[in-house]
Structures are given as structure tokens and as C-alpha cells.
Scaffold this active site. Structure first.
Site, mmCIF file in Angstrom:
data_model
loop_
_atom_site.group_PDB
_atom_site.id
_atom_site.type_symbol
_atom_site.label_atom_id
_atom_site.label_comp_id
_atom_site.label_asym_id
_atom_site.label_seq_id
_atom_site.Cartn_x
_atom_site.Cartn_y
_atom_site.Cartn_z
ATOM 1 N N ARG A 1 74.079 29.324 37.620
ATOM 2 C CA ARG A 1 72.683 29.203 38.066
ATOM 3 C C ARG A 1 72.387 27.827 38.651
ATOM 4 N NH1 ARG A 1 69.505 28.201 32.447
ATOM 5 N NH2 ARG A 1 71.324 27.781 31.170
ATOM 6 N N SER B 1 64.817 27.840 33.814
ATOM 7 C CA SER B 1 65.999 28.664 33.527
ATOM 8 C C SER B 1 66.739 29.054 34.805
ATOM 9 C CB SER B 1 65.585 29.947 32.801
ATOM 10 O OG SER B 1 65.026 29.643 31.552
ATOM 11 N N GLU C 1 56.503 40.251 37.276
ATOM 12 C CA GLU C 1 57.627 40.404 38.200
ATOM 13 C C GLU C 1 57.347 41.410 39.304
ATOM 14 O OE1 GLU C 1 57.822 40.625 34.885
ATOM 15 O OE2 GLU C 1 58.956 38.855 34.288
ATOM 16 N N PHE D 1 64.798 41.415 34.532
ATOM 17 C CA PHE D 1 63.398 41.490 34.975
ATOM 18 C C PHE D 1 63.234 41.585 36.487
ATOM 19 C CE2 PHE D 1 63.124 38.712 31.004
ATOM 20 C CZ PHE D 1 63.086 39.816 30.177
ATOM 21 N N HIS E 1 71.107 34.880 34.257
ATOM 22 C CA HIS E 1 71.286 35.407 32.905
ATOM 23 C C HIS E 1 71.747 36.861 32.920
ATOM 24 C CE1 HIS E 1 69.138 31.718 32.299
ATOM 25 N NE2 HIS E 1 69.056 31.854 30.994
ATOM 26 N N ASP F 1 69.835 35.935 23.015
ATOM 27 C CA ASP F 1 68.593 36.713 23.170
ATOM 28 C C ASP F 1 68.796 38.206 22.931
ATOM 29 O OD1 ASP F 1 67.013 34.546 23.591
ATOM 30 O OD2 ASP F 1 66.805 34.808 25.754
ATOM 31 N N ARG G 1 74.072 32.573 32.878
ATOM 32 C CA ARG G 1 73.476 31.499 32.077
ATOM 33 C C ARG G 1 74.465 30.430 31.614
ATOM 34 N NH1 ARG G 1 72.747 31.652 25.973
ATOM 35 N NH2 ARG G 1 71.773 29.657 25.576
#
Lengths: 281, 319
Positions: free
Chosen positions: B15, B42, B63, B88, B114, B122, B172
Site C-alpha cells: 500500500r 491506512s 463507500e 468495502f 488490506h 481484524d 496491508r
């Protein structure tokens, strides 16, 4: 500037087109299309006045329109054709295989006048907001217009967009809710009561104007008022009361005509109530 | 045949490669705009946001709105990069992407961080492993899944140049950075990472490094593996894959994704039609993820060098 009589004549012809298109196709959504005809004709002919021969996807330096409740496509196609975007004969291909006039608006094969697909509901306000932001970034002072349905407000994404556009002061955007009070399963207030819509929209930070969408003088006045309220830090939203099926007595205010085409007899009856002012396609 | 050496020049998250390229793109081209849904840090979009506040749109946790605003921004000539976690910006907003971006052929870059099991702690609510399948099924959509920091940076520049909808997938955790920073990146062109004779390993994303590790282990067993970095899942580089399989006679696919709908599924379809050959898949077999550290999850879900090795041995035996 066109006379009110001339605008009414165009709207009547558009209504004839809608009846004939949905009848010939044997499918489509005549009710909402008939109800919003006066508004869309007046918007194109009196306010936007785009160049139908110079259509570009970017719509730079011209006002642009988005239709969120894409099921009233017959109305939009008729207005676009009558305004000069493409030949009126093409209206006869509505909903047929291979046609550019898809059941719901699409950009396939580059139908001029349309910039994004719609039909799956609740997305148009976000798209129009994005296009309005692009105009701001481009220092383009032209406006973005959007029409959306009242039942469509049940889609949550609209409320995301309502929140965003006021927070970001997208004040070059006019959204017009076609408030005909009808949706597929029945009256909107029975399916999902919108409650005090004006108060909700105001609470979301929009400048709210109410308009009667089946009266051209009122449309002219209230749209002028809407435009005058732009560039003041708030987006403008118009609650436009209309009658589903306006112009055809047996379709008036009846949700059954949301998505059902007239049969042969019904089409004949309907056309008898609508003057052929500009010549049928 | 000696194996080509790849050196980890220092682990970095993919990322961050995206974030660096986005900032650079912002400097190069003022049509580039970016949107994020409350995950700016993030997504590593904060440098862009700080440098170009007028071209960065924080949409909040919304989103669906973000995706359609991005579509609207293209009308006016902008090149929007819309970012969030992979879950998302795909599954959550599938119909928005379908109608406003793919069907409407809009020049939006959907930027998904991610992705996969390596999202880690998570857990399954955030660990989407269906996203490649969802996106590759959409007509007009390009699907790009680079393997390390350098390649993610290169891929970000490449997708900006491509006119049309793109799904750009990255991750991530810090992972080995081993490709050359100046390695050419062409959408739809697989990269031959290692030449081999006995088995093809076609890997995408984080799994490319694991494939190279497996190749070292296979060499010790006397099995020569050819490694393809399939950074573009759609359009698939059919020619590179078929040429390799015609040489090796079998293939292992490796991805941080479900078997259903992923790279392996695309390659299986290609082989069935054009050159039937034994195929084994290293992918997640129809189950949700769970919380844990990325490395231990990769092992548990069968997504590491050891599993690629085992599948390679198995597929070679099937020839």
C-alpha cells in the site's frame, strides 16, 4: 424564449411519444414518464439549452443533466430526440434488441445526451455530485441537474450523497425529486412513509424549493428561483409534485401504470387525449 | 538451470507503493483526484491529501457514495483513485461499480488495500477473498494485483495511464520487496520471474515471493520450476501461460484468494479450452478467514511456500 403554449405543445408530443414507445415495445414505464414530461421539456428547452450536435462525455462548459430514476427512460429519450440529439425515428426502436434506446439509460453505442447508466436506483445523486465537483475543479460555472424519484429516496445512498453535498458545499447542483407519490407496490406513504421530507432535506443542509411539476409557469418560476439560490454555499433540491400518468385520464395518479405499457385499446384511448403537435415519430 | 536470485531489499507494505505513486501522479497530472472513505492513513493516501487538498475528497464512511462520486468526477475529465479496504470497495458496492463504472465505462481506479487473509487480526469481516472474482466478472474491468512495493508503485503509474475502469489490489503487511524499481510494468503482460522445465508456478500478489521460495526448495529436490508473476488477472496473459505450460506440462496457481473466482479459476478455464494439463491450486478452499497474524494465517490457510512446494510435487507426479 419559448412561449408556455409552445412548451406545452412539446410536452404533449413527448407524452404521445411515451405512449407510443411503451405500446410498441410492449413494456416500459409510462406513468412516471408522463408525469415528469413538463419538467424535463422545460429544463432542456428553457434552462439547459445544450448544443445537441456538440455532445461530449465531459460536458465541459455546458449544463448537464443526469436521470437517476432511469425507468422513465422513454421520457428522456423522447426529449433528447425532440431536442435534436438524434432522429425521432429511432424512438421506434425503444427496448428492441440492438437499439441504443435500452430499457434503462446506458452509454452503449454512444447514445448522445447520456453520460452514465442508471436504473438501479439511488446512485444518481452521487454521480451528479461528482460531476458538479469536477465542474468546480475545472472552473466551469455551468450547472449540474439531476432528477430522481420519490420512492427512490428509500435507497440509503441518497442520504449519503445529501450529507456529502452539503458538507462539501456543492452549490452548483440542483436535484429535482419527482414527487408523484407512487411506487411499484403502491402509494409511497404506504410503502415507506417519507415523513416530513422538506424538514429532512433542510436538516441535511440543502436549500429546499417546492414546485408543481405539471404547471409550466410554476416550473419556470421555481427553476429560476432554484438557480438564483446557487453559488451560495448550499446545494438546491426541488420537491416537485407531479401526477403519475399526467395527460392521460385513466392513468392519472395510479401506481399500476408505473411499469405497465398500454395495450392496443388503451394506447388508442390515451393518444386521443394528447394532441399531435409536432408530428409522431 | 540455475535459479534466478531475488533479494529482499527491505520489507515494505504494498500500500505504501501505491501511496508514493499516487503522490507522484498528483504532481504530474492535475486531472488525478483521490477519494477515500475514512481510511486515508491506512490507504497511504495522506501524502496526496496533504499535497493536493483541493483534489482530495474525504467522503466519510460512505463507500457507495464514494464510488458513484468517482464515476461523476470522470465526467469533467478527472482521473479518480477511490480507495478503501478491498472488502468495502468491492462486495459492499458491487452494484454501484457495476452500473456506474463498469457498464458506464468510466475511468475510475478502484484502489483496494488490506486484500486477502494477510489483513490479519481484524478477521473475516474485513478479509475479503472473493474480490478478484467479483471484479473480473465485470465486463470492461481490468484486475491488477501486484506482488511487492516496487511493483505496486509501477502498477499505480500504469493504471493511471490506462483509460478505463481498473481494480487495483494491494495489501496491508510489510512483505519482501524484491522486484527492481525500474522493472517495466505492462498491464496484461505476465513477468517471467524464473525459467524452469518441470512445473509452472503462476502466482499473483503476495504469493509471488512464496512461489520463489518454493522454487528454491523444489530445486533442492531436483524439480525445476518456472515462475510467472501474474500481476494482471484480467486481461490474463494467455500466451505467457500457455507457452510456459507447453514447456513444463503442468501448473500450480497461487493466490491470496478463494479458489472460486480467482486466478487459478481463470487459468483452469484457459487450460481446459486450449491445452489440458494437470493443475493444482494454492488458494482458500471455500471458507472464511479468521483473526491472527498474517504469517501464521498464511500457513494455516495453506498459502505459503510449503504448500506451493507440496502442490508442485503433486502436480508433477500427475503428468
Amino acid at each position: 424564449m419559448l412561449s408556455v403554449k409552445k412548451l406545452q405543445d412539446i410536452s404533449n408530443q413527448v407524452r404521445r411519444d411515451i405512449i407510443r414507445m411503451t405500446h410498441m415495445a410492449g413494456s416500459g414505464h409510462p406513468g412516471g414518464a408522463l408525469g415528469a414530461a413538463d419538467f424535463l421539456v422545460t429544463l432542456y428547452y428553457e434552462f439547459m439549452k445544450p448544443d445537441p450536435n456538440g455532445f461530449t462525455m465531459d460536458g465541459t462548459e455546458e449544463d448537464i443533466f443526469f436521470l437517476s430514476n432511469g425507468h422513465v427512460s422513454a421520457l428522456w429519450y423522447s426529449v433528447l430526440a425532440r431536442y435534436g440529439y438524434f432522429g425521432i425515428k429511432e424512438l421506434g426502436t425503444f427496448r428492441r434488441m440492438g437499439s441504443r434506446l435500452q430499457g434503462h439509460p446506458s452509454i452503449i453505442d454512444g447514445l448522445p445526451g447520456i453520460r452514465v447508466a442508471s436504473g438501479s436506483l439511488g446512485m444518481g445523486l452521487s454521480v451528479a455530485t461528482g460531476a458538479a465537483l469536477a465542474k468546480k475543479l475545472n472552473n466551469d460555472n455551468h450547472l449540474v441537474y439531476l432528477m430522481l424519484g420519490d420512492g427512490e429516496l428509500e435507497e440509503g445512498q441518497n442520504w449519503e450523497a445529501l450529507m456529502f453535498a452539503s458538507a462539501w458545499k456543492v452549490d452548483n447542483l440542483i436535484a429535482v425529486i419527482d414527487y408523484n407519490g407512487q411506487q411499484i407496490d403502491g402509494p409511497v406513504e404506504k410503502v415507506m412513509d417519507l415523513g416530513n421530507l422538506r424538514a429532512k432535506l433542510e436538516a441535511f443542509g440543502w436549500h429546499v424549493i417546492e414546485m408543481y411539476g405539471n404547471d409550466i409557469p410554476d416550473i419556470l418560476e421555481k427553476m429560476k428561483e432554484s438557480i438564483a439560490n446557487l453559488h451560495k454555499g448550499k446545494p438546491v433540491i426541488v420537491i416537485m409534485t407531479t401526477h403519475m400518468g399526467f395527460g392521460v385520464k385513466f392513468m392519472l395518479d395510479n401506481h399500476k401504470w408505473h411499469g405497465v405499457p398500454p395495450n392496443d385499446d388503451e394506447a388508442k384511448q390515451a393518444l386521443a387525449q394528447l394532441d399531435e403537435t409536432l408530428g409522431d415519430f | 538451470m540455475n535459479m534466478k536470485e531475488y533479494i529482499n531489499t527491505g520489507s515494505k507494505d504494498t500500500r505504501s507503493g501505491f501511496g508514493e505513486a499516487l503522490l507522484e501522479l498528483g504532481k504530474q497530472d492535475d486531472r488525478v483526484v483521490a477519494l477515500c472513505a475514512d481510511l486515508t492513513g491506512s490507504l497511504k493516501m495522506d501524502d496526496f491529501a496533504n499535497a493536493f487538498p483541493e483534489r482530495f475528497f474525504e467522503v466519510g464512511i460512505a463507500e457507495a457514495n464514494m464510488i458513484c462520486i468517482a464515476a461523476g468526477l470522470t465526467i469533467g475529465g478527472k482521473i479518480p483513485f477511490a480507495g478503501s479496504f478491498a472488502n468495502f470497495v468491492t462486495g459492499r458496492v458491487y452494484d454501484q461499480i457495476r452500473q456506474c463504472i463498469a457498464y458506464s465505462d468510466k475511468n475510475v481506479k478502484i484502489c483496494a488495500s488490506h486484500a486477502g487473509i494477510t489483513l490479519g487480526e481484524d478477521g473475516a469481516t474485513h478479509q475479503i477473498m472473493e474480490d478478484i472474482g467479483l471484479m473480473k466478472m465485470l465486463p470492461n474491468m481490468i484486475v491488477v494485483n501486484p506482488c511487492d512495493f516496487n511493483q505496486t508503485k509501477a502498477a499505480t503509474f500504469a493504471v493511471a495511464k490506462h483509460r478505463g475502469p481498473v481494480y487495483l489490489r494491494f495489501g496491508r503487511p510489510k512483505v519482501p520487496n524484491f522486484t527492481q524499481p525500474d522493472m517495466p510494468f505492462e498491464i496484461g503482460k505476465a513477468i517471467l520471474m524464473n525459467e524452469g522445465a518441470d512445473v509452472t508456478i503462476a502466482a499473483t500478489g503476495h504469493m509471488v515471493w512464496h512461489a520463489l521460495e518454493a522454487t528454491r526448495m523444489l530445486e533442492a529436490k531436483g524439480i525445476s520450476a518456472e515462475v510467472l508473476d501474474i500481476h494482471t488477472i484480467k486481461p490474463l496473459d494467455k500466451e505467457a501461460i500457455l507457452n510456459s505450460i507447453k514447456k513444463t506440462g503442468c501448473i500450480v496457481t497461487a493466490e491470496e484468494h478463494m479458489m472460486n473466482g480467482g486466478l487459478g479459476d481463470s487459468i483452469a478455464q484457459l487450460l481446459c479450452r486450449e491445452f489440458p494439463a494437470p493443475l493444482e491450486m494454492v488458494a482458500v478452499d471455500d471458507r472464511f478467514g479468521e483473526s491472527g497474524q498474517p504469517d501464521e494465517l498464511l500457513k494455516k490457510f495453506g498459502l505459503d511456500a510449503g504448500h506451493i512446494l507440496a502442490m508442485a510435487v503433486k502436480v508433477v507426479a500427475r503428468k
